[in-house]
Scaffold this motif. Structure first.
Motif, short mmCIF file in Angstrom:
data_model
loop_
_atom_site.label_atom_id
_atom_site.label_comp_id
_atom_site.label_asym_id
_atom_site.label_seq_id
_atom_site.Cartn_x
_atom_site.Cartn_y
_atom_site.Cartn_z
N GLU A 34 35.74 46.72 33.39
CA GLU A 34 36.66 46.93 32.26
C GLU A 34 36.07 46.35 30.96
OE1 GLU A 34 40.32 45.21 33.43
OE2 GLU A 34 40.89 46.88 34.77
N GLU A 35 35.44 45.14 31.09
CA GLU A 35 34.83 44.54 29.90
C GLU A 35 33.68 45.40 29.38
OE1 GLU A 35 33.70 40.65 31.02
OE2 GLU A 35 35.77 39.88 31.17
N MET A 36 32.86 45.92 30.32
CA MET A 36 31.74 46.78 29.90
C MET A 36 32.26 48.05 29.24
SD MET A 36 29.19 46.37 33.15
CE MET A 36 28.05 47.56 32.45
N GLN A 37 33.35 48.59 29.74
CA GLN A 37 33.91 49.82 29.15
C GLN A 37 34.40 49.55 27.72
OE1 GLN A 37 37.02 51.48 31.47
NE2 GLN A 37 37.27 53.31 30.19
N ALA A 38 35.07 48.39 27.52
CA ALA A 38 35.54 48.05 26.17
C ALA A 38 34.35 47.88 25.21
CB ALA A 38 36.36 46.76 26.22
N THR A 39 33.28 47.25 25.70
CA THR A 39 32.08 47.05 24.86
C THR A 39 31.45 48.40 24.48
OG1 THR A 39 31.66 44.94 25.94
CG2 THR A 39 29.83 45.94 24.76
N ASN A 40 31.38 49.33 25.45
CA ASN A 40 30.81 50.67 25.17
C ASN A 40 31.64 51.41 24.13
OD1 ASN A 40 28.66 50.35 26.92
ND2 ASN A 40 29.80 51.20 28.66
N GLU A 41 32.96 51.28 24.22
CA GLU A 41 33.83 51.97 23.24
C GLU A 41 33.60 51.44 21.83
OE1 GLU A 41 37.72 51.47 24.75
OE2 GLU A 41 37.52 53.01 26.33
N GLU A 42 33.45 50.09 21.70
CA GLU A 42 33.20 49.49 20.38
C GLU A 42 31.86 49.94 19.82
OE1 GLU A 42 33.79 47.20 17.01
OE2 GLU A 42 35.18 47.80 18.61
N MET A 43 30.84 50.04 20.67
CA MET A 43 29.52 50.48 20.21
C MET A 43 29.57 51.94 19.76
SD MET A 43 27.04 48.68 23.05
CE MET A 43 25.59 49.44 22.31
N ASN A 44 30.31 52.77 20.51
CA ASN A 44 30.44 54.19 20.11
C ASN A 44 31.13 54.32 18.75
OD1 ASN A 44 29.16 55.11 22.40
ND2 ASN A 44 31.10 55.28 23.55
N ARG A 45 32.16 53.47 18.51
CA ARG A 45 32.88 53.53 17.22
C ARG A 45 31.96 53.16 16.06
NH1 ARG A 45 35.08 50.21 13.88
NH2 ARG A 45 34.62 48.40 15.17
N LYS A 46 31.17 52.07 16.24
CA LYS A 46 30.26 51.64 15.18
C LYS A 46 29.17 52.67 14.94
CE LYS A 46 30.96 46.67 15.60
NZ LYS A 46 30.32 45.35 15.85
N GLU A 47 28.71 53.31 16.05
CA GLU A 47 27.67 54.34 15.90
C GLU A 47 28.17 55.50 15.04
OE1 GLU A 47 24.77 57.16 18.66
OE2 GLU A 47 26.29 55.85 19.57
N LYS A 48 29.41 55.90 15.25
CA LYS A 48 29.99 56.98 14.45
C LYS A 48 30.09 56.57 12.97
CE LYS A 48 32.64 59.11 18.16
NZ LYS A 48 34.00 59.44 18.66
N GLU A 49 30.48 55.30 12.71
CA GLU A 49 30.57 54.82 11.33
C GLU A 49 29.21 54.87 10.66
OE1 GLU A 49 32.27 50.97 11.47
OE2 GLU A 49 34.31 51.67 11.94
N VAL A 57 34.45 42.41 40.12
CA VAL A 57 33.66 43.58 39.70
C VAL A 57 34.49 44.49 38.81
CG1 VAL A 57 32.51 45.66 40.54
CG2 VAL A 57 32.10 43.47 41.67
N ARG A 58 35.79 44.65 39.22
CA ARG A 58 36.67 45.53 38.42
C ARG A 58 36.84 44.99 37.01
NH1 ARG A 58 41.53 45.61 36.70
NH2 ARG A 58 42.02 43.62 37.67
N GLN A 59 37.02 43.67 36.87
CA GLN A 59 37.18 43.07 35.54
C GLN A 59 35.90 43.24 34.71
OE1 GLN A 59 38.35 39.01 36.20
NE2 GLN A 59 40.43 39.57 36.92
N ASN A 60 34.74 43.07 35.37
CA ASN A 60 33.47 43.25 34.64
C ASN A 60 33.32 44.68 34.13
OD1 ASN A 60 32.78 40.59 35.03
ND2 ASN A 60 31.59 41.00 36.90
#
Length: 671
Positions: free
Chosen positions: A639-654, A634-637
């Motif tokens: 972490e993966e979801m958190q990394a995906t959310n950060e990438e989406m936030n970066r693209k949204e800002k662009e 669960v912890r690894q999942n």
């Protein structure tokens, strides 16, 4: 002159008769007293030894129960420790709460502040999930304590008060030996009074950040009174003797008809308390008014009580002594009557030979060696002389025989003077009775020694059933002079039940034989499963040469005596014990084997319970490991979801920045 001579002759005759009667009476009376005194000492000593063996048998019964209880405590502590860690790491609130705490000794109530402890998300205070799981898994009591000012407070427990509520809110004061041991960082194990009863306990420190903040407790009730009462009430000694138990405060803990009464004010109870072991005689504890009783006792400090056996003095001592006295003095009276008649006839015949015979009788009365008289006469004097010689020979033979009996030499040859020799027949009857009594004591001693030997082996081999069988069978075969023995244990696989041969021993070595028979509850296929299904022993004698091969599971030998016994524990058959022998299996051996099977069954039941507990513990540990693996996944999942959310936030800002630039360019174009 003739008249005077007649008077003198009569007087002399009377004196001779009286004199010889006195000498014979004294002689026989002394011999009888010596024999009676010797046998009385033997009876008293034998009775005392017999009662001490009975007491030791009761002590062995309680020792076995204590060892079983201590094993239950150790297993329960392991389970409780795992349950405490199963929910997660230990943590503590930073904000305290105020509660009322009652001193369990003084009953004083005070206000205390505690900082709640948690096992994962489960709180200690007023949550009973952990302690109830321990009780469900082990059947034992468990408690969580939390440290407070002045002691340790019960915050979670499955121990109940007399009114049925949980005993939370009470605390053990700081001066308790339990607390002093825990404060030193050690686990306290031993007897402890918990709420309202004595338990065999374990108190283990609970640490948080290297600080002792609480205690993990498990306990098993020290005495199983229902089990002890059942065992005590089964035992009877002689006709109306019985065992009982008294607490050190004088309360009758177990008694067939005076249970729960107090004897603290009785003088003899003080002697029991002081002497620790011995015998007191009084009239207490008798079903008949004013009947003298003999109480053999031994203090059993492990349970804070005294074990005792009460036996009527009339049965234990007076009855055998009266029988002995009647035999000896009855024979004495009869032989005296016979001898006095002979003397009277003898004196009436002739006075001269009587003087010679009188001298011989005088020597006999002084217990001197007397040679038989040689009188070559065929009249009445010769007959009396022969009778006297027979008396001399008979007294010598009787004295030697009495001495031999006094030395317990029952095989010394002795023949009565005739079928009407009352004393001789009485002595033969007494020898037969004493020999039978000695043989009975010997058999009882053999049984008790065998139980002590085999019980020590059982106590020393409590790891596995196979190990117990391997150590137990050689000693059983050797002690009973058998040739083969085997132990079948009842096991279940799914819906099928089997009897599995867990140990076999024959001709001085272990037999590594795999034998497994399925049990059909509707039809038995062999004597072994027949005994298992019916719960009753089978004894076979005088078997033909090929009978063992057909009906037994022990091998290919041809013993002609077999006994098969169920291993009964609390009305449950746990297995079957099978023994084959070339020798006859007597009633004594059968009694010994029956009691041995009961003791073995109790040990197997204890081992089975321990094994089940270990399996439950292993299952709990496996589940804990699985939960830990799931948490990591669960912890690894996450972490993966958190990394995906950060990438989406970066693209949204662009995208927003690009849109803003396009809007500015459009605006410029419009201008």
């Amino acid at each position: 002159m003739v008249k005077l001579f007649t008077i003198l002759k009569k007087r002399m005759r009377h004196k001779m008769v009286l004199f010889n009667a006195i000498i014979l009476t004294v002689t026989l009376f002394i011999v009888s007293l010596l024999l009676y005194s010797n046998q009385k000492a033997y009876i008293l000593n034998s009775s005392n030894e017999q009662m001490q063996l009975y007491l030791q048998d009761m002590v062995d019964l309680l020792d076995l129960q204590i060892k079983e209880k201590q094993l239950q405590v150790d297993l329960a502590l392991d389970v409780a420790r795992d349950q405490l860690l199963l929910n997660g790491e230990l943590r503590r609130d930073s904000v305290g709460i105020s509660i009322e705490a009652t001193n369990q000794e003084t009953k004083e109530v005070k206000e205390v502040e505690i900082y709640s402890l948690y096992s994962g998300d489960i709180p200690f205070y007023n949550d009973f999930d952990i302690v109830d799981k321990v009780q469900n898994l082990t059947g034992q009591t468990a408690t969580l304590f939390q440290k407070i000012e002045g002691g340790y407070l019960r915050v979670s427990t499955n121990v109940r008060k007399l009114d049925g509520t949980r005993a939370v809110g009470t605390y053990i004061p700081q001066n308790s030996p339990v607390i002093q041991t825990v404060e030193q960082g050690r686990t306290f194990k031993g007897r402890a009074f918990v709420v309202n009863d004595w338990y065999l306990t374990a108190y283990e420190p609970i640490r948080y950040n290297n600080e002792i903040v609480g205690i993990l407790y498990v306990g098993v009730k020290e005495k199983d009174l229902n089990y002890l009462k059942e065992k005590f009430y089964e035992k009877h000694y002689l006709t109306s003797g019985y065992p009982y138990a008294i607490t050190h405060e004088g309360e009758l803990l177990i008694h067939p008809f005076l249970e729960n009464e107090s004897v603290a004010n009785e003088k003899w109870f003080g002697k029991m308390t002081r002497d620790k072991k011995g015998m007191v005689a009084n009239e207490w504890g008798s079903k008949n008014e004013d009947e003298a009783m003999m109480h053999y006792f031994i203090n059993y400090d492990a349970f804070d009580m005294t074990l005792a056996i009460a036996v009527p003095k009339a049965e234990l001592i007076d009855a055998p002594l009266n029988e002995l006295r009647n035999i000896i003095f009855g024979g004495l009276i009869i032989i005296l009557a016979i001898l006095l008649t002979l003397i009277s006839i003898f004196v009436n015949r002739q006075m001269a030979p009587l003087l010679v015979i009188n001298e011989q009788l005088h020597r006999v009365s002084q217990r001197k060696d007397v040679e038989p008289l040689t009188m070559d006469r065929e009249d009445e004097i010769g007959t009396i002389n022969n009778s006297l010689n027979q008396v001399i020979a008979g007294n010598e033979s009787t004295t030697k025989f009495a001495e031999a009996i006094g030395e317990h030499k029952f095989d010394v040859e002795f023949k009565a003077l005739s079928e009407e020799d009352v004393l001789g027949q009485a002595l033969l009857g007494m020898r037969k009775s004493l020999k039978a009594s000695a043989e009975e004591n010997k058999q009882r001693s053999w049984i008790n020694q065998g139980h002590n030997l085999l019980n020590s082996i059982i106590r020393a081999n409590q790891d596995t059933i196979t190990g117990l069988c391997k150590a137990f069978l050689p000693e059983l075969v050797r002690y009973t002079d058998a040739c083969q023995s085997g132990i079948y244990i009842h096991e279940q696989e799914g819906n099928h039940q089997y009897l599995v041969l867990r140990g076999a021993y024959a001709w001085g070595q272990h037999k590594h034989v795999k034998h497994k028979m399925e049990i059909d509850e509707e039809l038995s296929h062999s004597m072994v499963d027949q005994v298992f299904l019916e719960g009753k022993s089978i004894l076979l004698k005088g078997l033909p040469d090929n009978y063992v091969n057909i009906t037994s599971g022990l091998g290919s030998a041809n013993p002609n005596h077999i006994i098969i016994l169920p291993l009964l524990y609390n009305d449950d058959v746990l297995g079957v014990l099978e023994i084959a022998s070339f020798n006859e299996i007597t009633k004594v051996v059968e009694e010994f084997l029956t009691q041995t099977a009961e003791n073995l069954a109790a040990s197997i039941a204890s081992l089975t319970t321990a094994t089940k507990t270990k399996l439950l513990l292993a299952e709990t540990q496996n589940k804990t490991s699985e939960l830990a693996s799931m948490e990591e996944e669960v912890r690894q999942n996450l972490e993966e979801m958190q990394a995906t959310n950060e990438e989406m936030n970066r693209k949204e800002k662009e995208y927003l920045t690009r849109i803003e630039e396009l809007e500015n360019e459009i605006k410029k174009l419009k201008e």
